[in-house]
Design an enzyme around this catalytic site. Structure first.
Site, PDB file in Angstrom:
ATOM      1  N   PRO A   1      36.757  41.092  28.420  1.00  0.00           N
ATOM      2  CA  PRO A   1      35.454  41.980  28.465  1.00  0.00           C
ATOM      3  C   PRO A   1      34.607  41.538  29.845  1.00  0.00           C
ATOM      4  O   PRO A   1      33.760  42.323  30.137  1.00  0.00           O
ATOM      5  CB  PRO A   1      34.765  41.489  27.176  1.00  0.00           C
ATOM      6  CG  PRO A   1      35.102  40.237  26.949  1.00  0.00           C
ATOM      7  CD  PRO A   1      36.451  40.337  27.028  1.00  0.00           C
TER       8      PRO A   1
ATOM      9  N   HIS B   1      21.993  50.719  36.104  1.00  0.00           N
ATOM     10  CA  HIS B   1      21.934  49.544  36.733  1.00  0.00           C
ATOM     11  C   HIS B   1      22.532  49.825  38.243  1.00  0.00           C
ATOM     12  O   HIS B   1      23.448  50.177  38.457  1.00  0.00           O
ATOM     13  CB  HIS B   1      22.785  48.568  36.069  1.00  0.00           C
ATOM     14  CG  HIS B   1      22.075  47.881  34.783  1.00  0.00           C
ATOM     15  ND1 HIS B   1      22.432  46.749  34.338  1.00  0.00           N
ATOM     16  CD2 HIS B   1      21.131  48.611  34.223  1.00  0.00           C
ATOM     17  CE1 HIS B   1      21.626  46.666  33.154  1.00  0.00           C
ATOM     18  NE2 HIS B   1      20.925  47.487  33.098  1.00  0.00           N
TER      19      HIS B   1
ATOM     20  N   LYS C   1      35.877  46.654  31.378  1.00  0.00           N
ATOM     21  CA  LYS C   1      36.622  47.790  31.818  1.00  0.00           C
ATOM     22  C   LYS C   1      37.323  48.239  30.495  1.00  0.00           C
ATOM     23  O   LYS C   1      37.984  49.372  30.650  1.00  0.00           O
ATOM     24  CB  LYS C   1      37.923  47.210  32.590  1.00  0.00           C
ATOM     25  CG  LYS C   1      37.542  46.716  33.843  1.00  0.00           C
ATOM     26  CD  LYS C   1      37.278  47.969  34.928  1.00  0.00           C
ATOM     27  CE  LYS C   1      36.036  47.458  35.711  1.00  0.00           C
ATOM     28  NZ  LYS C   1      35.201  48.638  35.890  1.00  0.00           N
TER      29      LYS C   1
ATOM     30  N   TYR D   1      25.567  37.353  35.312  1.00  0.00           N
ATOM     31  CA  TYR D   1      26.929  36.384  35.066  1.00  0.00           C
ATOM     32  C   TYR D   1      26.763  35.009  35.716  1.00  0.00           C
ATOM     33  O   TYR D   1      26.731  34.831  36.952  1.00  0.00           O
ATOM     34  CB  TYR D   1      28.190  37.112  36.043  1.00  0.00           C
ATOM     35  CG  TYR D   1      28.665  38.470  35.277  1.00  0.00           C
ATOM     36  CD1 TYR D   1      29.866  38.505  34.748  1.00  0.00           C
ATOM     37  CD2 TYR D   1      27.720  39.616  35.363  1.00  0.00           C
ATOM     38  CE1 TYR D   1      30.217  39.575  34.218  1.00  0.00           C
ATOM     39  CE2 TYR D   1      28.300  40.864  34.828  1.00  0.00           C
ATOM     40  CZ  TYR D   1      29.536  40.703  34.450  1.00  0.00           C
ATOM     41  OH  TYR D   1      30.050  41.988  33.571  1.00  0.00           O
TER      42      TYR D   1
ATOM     43  N   TYR E   1      33.969  47.201  39.916  1.00  0.00           N
ATOM     44  CA  TYR E   1      33.138  47.065  38.705  1.00  0.00           C
ATOM     45  C   TYR E   1      32.633  48.471  38.449  1.00  0.00           C
ATOM     46  O   TYR E   1      32.501  48.869  37.285  1.00  0.00           O
ATOM     47  CB  TYR E   1      31.977  46.098  39.110  1.00  0.00           C
ATOM     48  CG  TYR E   1      31.160  45.786  37.736  1.00  0.00           C
ATOM     49  CD1 TYR E   1      31.430  44.455  37.364  1.00  0.00           C
ATOM     50  CD2 TYR E   1      30.167  46.428  37.301  1.00  0.00           C
ATOM     51  CE1 TYR E   1      30.708  43.923  36.292  1.00  0.00           C
ATOM     52  CE2 TYR E   1      29.606  46.150  36.009  1.00  0.00           C
ATOM     53  CZ  TYR E   1      29.905  44.668  35.739  1.00  0.00           C
ATOM     54  OH  TYR E   1      29.276  44.341  34.331  1.00  0.00           O
TER      55      TYR E   1
END
Length: 392
Positions: free
Chosen positions: A293, A72, A297, A201, A385
């Site tokens: 979550p 991704h 991580k 998100y 991220y």
């Protein structure tokens, strides 16, 4: 039994550490309380930082990952019925993340371990860790119906939040930091192709939603729900309708629907245990820290822990120096707290508190607007991220 490093827990952290030690010529034994079938079917997250992918490649456990993993290039943020792309390679100098289910990582590592690695004992329940303050700790465990002992130079607890390792650290030297969030995630697996190329998100007045995937044919989706929610109270139709409402944007986009094969509710919490070493006992992964979550991580922190341990044990074998082991807890906790902060920021920015007032809603939107309008702010999110550099 006698070994150099006794590893409690045959999840990804324990198995990866065993692989790293094996490649460094260090003997170890892995004790896993569950059956092989259970361990290889246990559903967990599957978003891998760049460093996690690199670690699996370096230890020879990435053949299927390379073939099946979904790389991704970023994530999508949705709010106010808008979509905003965060481009990881552009913002981080080329770093990406990869979707590859934790269950598949475990299968890969188990196969390698059983083929040419040190002993891996399933249905071997650790009962106690004795004399961790000495140079000769012992793990008492039950295997094949009888109690046995494993004498070690070092013990590594990779046995998760409910394992025995952390509880072995005396209360007078333990410090626990925790925070419970006033919401949970209702997660589903669905036999339907993902409706997106990258994770979505979504923050809205109805609550948070996340669109992820397990493969090109299986979608993984989540809804923010109240704590104590029973997944059986949510029909499939209700779940799909609520997901569609939370992902809605003023553009041509449709959420694909399909058969839901699994439902579960996950409470949200942050937890950090200090220190991560006591004598010859070292903690790694969920035995030492839990994160919500939202920031993806949990698995990646566990991998960071055992990469540091692998290097520290290799240094000890090569030079006789315990310096990296002496600084293990401090080095790990610096990274753990940064990941905890990032996970907390992502969670509180995207979820709606039950008691939130209009001011808090506006603050959330202001934070999201800052990220999507500022390259500097977006780069900070992307760096965290995809994974901060590992400090040896």
């Amino acid at each position: 039994m006698r070994t150099t490093v006794g590893i409690i827990g045959g999840g990804p952290a324990g198995l990866l550490l065993a692989r790293l030690l094996h490649r460094a010529g260090i003997d170890c034994v892995v004790l896993e309380a569950r059956t092989r079938e259970y361990v290889e079917q246990r559903q967990r997250a599957g978003m891998l930082e760049q460093g996690t992918v690199d670690a699996l490649r370096e230890c020879g456990a990435a053949e299927r990952l390379e073939a099946q993993g979904l790389v991704h290039q970023g994530i999508e943020l949705r709010f106010d019925r808008e979509r905003h792309h965060i481009d990881f390679p552009v913002l981080t100098g080329g770093r990406t993340v990869t979707i590859y289910a934790q269950t598949e990582i475990v299968k890969d590592l188990v196969a390698l371990q059983l083929a040419d690695g040190p002993p891996l004992l399933f249905e071997a329940e650790a009962l106690a860790i004795e004399k961790p303050e000495t140079a000769a700790p012992v793990v008492r465990f039950v295997h094949e119906g009888r109690e046995q002992t494993l004498s070690c130079d070092w013990v590594v607890g990779c046995d998760g939040f409910h394992g025995i390792a952390r509880d072995t650290v005396p209360a007078e030297v333990s410090r626990a930091h925790e925070h419970d969030y006033p919401y949970s995630w209702l997660g589903i697996l669905a036999d339907v192709a993902p409706s997106c190329d990258e994770l979505i998100y979504a923050r809205g007045e109805r609550g948070f939603a996340l669109h992820s995937m397990r493969s090109p044919h299986v979608s993984r989706l989540y809804l923010q729900v109240p704590n104590g929610t029973d997944p059986d109270d949510w029909s499939d139709e209700r779940i799909w309708d609520e997901l569609a409402a939370r992902f809605a944007i003023d553009a041509d986009w449709t959420l694909r629907r399909g058969p839901i094969t699994a439902k579960s509710v996950t409470p949200m919490r942050s937890y950090v245990h200090e220190p991560m070493r006591h004598g010859r006992l070292l903690l790694a992964g969920d035995a030492a820290h839990i994160v919500p979550p939202t920031g993806a991580k949990g698995l990646n922190l566990a991998v960071s822990d055992v990469r540091l341990l692998g290097r520290a044990f290799a240094e000890l074998r090569r030079t006789g120096s315990e310096q990296l082991l002496d600084t293990y807890s401090q080095s790990c906790l610096a990274r753990v707290w940064q990941a905890t902060r990032f996970s907390y920021d992502m969670t509180t920015m995207l979820h709606t508190r039950p008691d939130a007032d209009p001011f808090e809603h506006r603050m959330q939107l202001a934070r999201l607007r800052r990220i999507t309008a500022s390259r500097h702010a977006a780069a900070e999110l992307a760096a965290n991220y995809t994974g901060l550099p590992l400090q040896w």
